[in-house]
Design a protein around this motif. Structure first.
Motif, PDB file in Angstrom:
ATOM      1  N   ASN A  99       0.837  -1.189   0.000  1.00 51.38           N
ATOM      2  CA  ASN A  99       0.000   0.000   0.000  1.00 51.38           C
ATOM      3  C   ASN A  99       0.873   1.239   0.000  1.00 51.38           C
ATOM      4  O   ASN A  99       2.056   1.184   0.341  1.00 51.38           O
ATOM      5  N   ASP A 100       0.276   2.353  -0.412  1.00 50.71           N
ATOM      6  CA  ASP A 100       0.966   3.638  -0.356  1.00 50.71           C
ATOM      7  C   ASP A 100       1.271   3.974   1.102  1.00 50.71           C
ATOM      8  O   ASP A 100       0.705   3.382   2.026  1.00 50.71           O
ATOM      9  N   GLU A 101       2.118   4.952   1.295  1.00 52.58           N
ATOM     10  CA  GLU A 101       2.414   5.429   2.650  1.00 52.58           C
ATOM     11  C   GLU A 101       1.120   5.922   3.297  1.00 52.58           C
ATOM     12  O   GLU A 101       0.402   6.733   2.718  1.00 52.58           O
ATOM     13  N   PRO A 102       0.814   5.426   4.487  1.00 53.16           N
ATOM     14  CA  PRO A 102      -0.420   5.886   5.155  1.00 53.16           C
ATOM     15  C   PRO A 102      -0.377   7.382   5.445  1.00 53.16           C
ATOM     16  O   PRO A 102       0.671   7.933   5.768  1.00 53.16           O
ATOM     17  N   VAL A 103      -1.536   8.003   5.301  1.00 53.68           N
ATOM     18  CA  VAL A 103      -1.681   9.431   5.595  1.00 53.68           C
ATOM     19  C   VAL A 103      -2.736   9.592   6.688  1.00 53.68           C
ATOM     20  O   VAL A 103      -3.663   8.794   6.783  1.00 53.68           O
ATOM     21  N   PRO A 104      -2.600  10.604   7.519  1.00 54.96           N
ATOM     22  CA  PRO A 104      -3.579  10.801   8.601  1.00 54.96           C
ATOM     23  C   PRO A 104      -4.986  11.053   8.071  1.00 54.96           C
ATOM     24  O   PRO A 104      -5.176  11.767   7.087  1.00 54.96           O
ATOM     25  N   LEU A 105      -5.944  10.465   8.737  1.00 54.42           N
ATOM     26  CA  LEU A 105      -7.350  10.772   8.510  1.00 54.42           C
ATOM     27  C   LEU A 105      -7.656  11.941   9.458  1.00 54.42           C
ATOM     28  O   LEU A 105      -7.256  11.893  10.628  1.00 54.42           O
ATOM     29  N   PRO A 106      -8.326  12.992   9.009  1.00 53.18           N
ATOM     30  CA  PRO A 106      -8.495  14.184   9.850  1.00 53.18           C
ATOM     31  C   PRO A 106      -9.571  14.024  10.929  1.00 53.18           C
ATOM     32  O   PRO A 106     -10.547  14.765  10.983  1.00 53.18           O
ATOM     33  N   VAL A 107      -9.365  13.027  11.784  1.00 54.21           N
ATOM     34  CA  VAL A 107     -10.258  12.791  12.922  1.00 54.21           C
ATOM     35  C   VAL A 107      -9.397  12.500  14.144  1.00 54.21           C
ATOM     36  O   VAL A 107      -8.268  12.025  14.012  1.00 54.21           O
ATOM     37  N   PRO A 108      -9.895  12.768  15.341  1.00 51.32           N
ATOM     38  CA  PRO A 108      -9.140  12.419  16.543  1.00 51.32           C
ATOM     39  C   PRO A 108      -8.930  10.904  16.640  1.00 51.32           C
ATOM     40  O   PRO A 108      -9.707  10.114  16.086  1.00 51.32           O
ATOM     41  N   GLY A 109      -7.918  10.483  17.351  1.00 57.19           N
ATOM     42  CA  GLY A 109      -7.586   9.064  17.501  1.00 57.19           C
ATOM     43  C   GLY A 109      -8.670   8.237  18.160  1.00 57.19           C
ATOM     44  O   GLY A 109      -8.753   7.030  17.927  1.00 57.19           O
TER      45      GLY A 109
END
Length: 172
Positions: A99-109
């Motif tokens: 998979n591509d490098e993971p990117v942050p999803l704009p939600v709190p953890g």
């Protein structure tokens, strides 16, 4: 029998929320380490395949999409590993199984599961993750407490046996 992991209930709630918005993962993998003690973290991988039944358009996501949740202990942050706490990430799957490098999803953890579902649905639909805010998740404090306790219990045990399982979701 596989032992319960601290994030099981949270990920179950997220899977339910995803189903509510028509985005069923093909499978869900939960585990509690990746490298048998090199650095410890909890993880959930939700794999969305390009089948219409799972809500992923093959023309946009030809090899699927991963939704990733991680809880890092922060014990090895000084060695370049992530700081303590949770994070949501997404990654486009490739034809070779990587998979591509993971990117942050704009939600709190520890976002409300519906907030995660809406953000991912918008990512699938538009290519950009949504930032819609939804109220606090009622079980967030319990999840954080359980994950913190897991981190304390597992930190000194470098020979800890990893736990994990894959759940198949047939879609709707």
């Amino acid at each position: 029998m596989t032992s319960q992991l601290p994030h099981d209930h949270y990920i179950d709630a997220v899977v339910t929320a995803l189903a509510d918005v028509g985005r069923d993962p093909a499978n869900v993998t939960l585990d509690d380490c990746d490298t048998r003690g090199a650095h410890r973290y909890l993880r959930a991988l939700l794999h969305f395949t390009p089948e219409v039944a799972y809500g992923v358009d093959q023309t946009v996501w030809p090899h699927g999409l991963l939704l990733i949740w991680k809880w890092h202990t922060g014990l090895e942050a000084d060695l370049g590993e992530p700081e303590r706490g949770p994070v949501w990430l997404s990654a486009k799957c490739s034809s070779d199984g990587t998979n591509d490098e993971p990117v942050p999803l704009p939600v709190p953890g520890v976002a409300n599961p519906m907030q995660v579902a809406f953000s991912l649905a918008e990512l699938i639909n538009t290519g950009r993750a949504g930032k819609r805010r939804i109220g606090h998740w009622a079980c967030a404090v319990s999840l954080i407490t359980d994950c913190e306790a897991w981190g304390i219990r597992s930190a000194p045990n470098r020979d800890h046996e990893c736990h994990g399982r894959v759940r198949r979701h047939p879609g709707r």
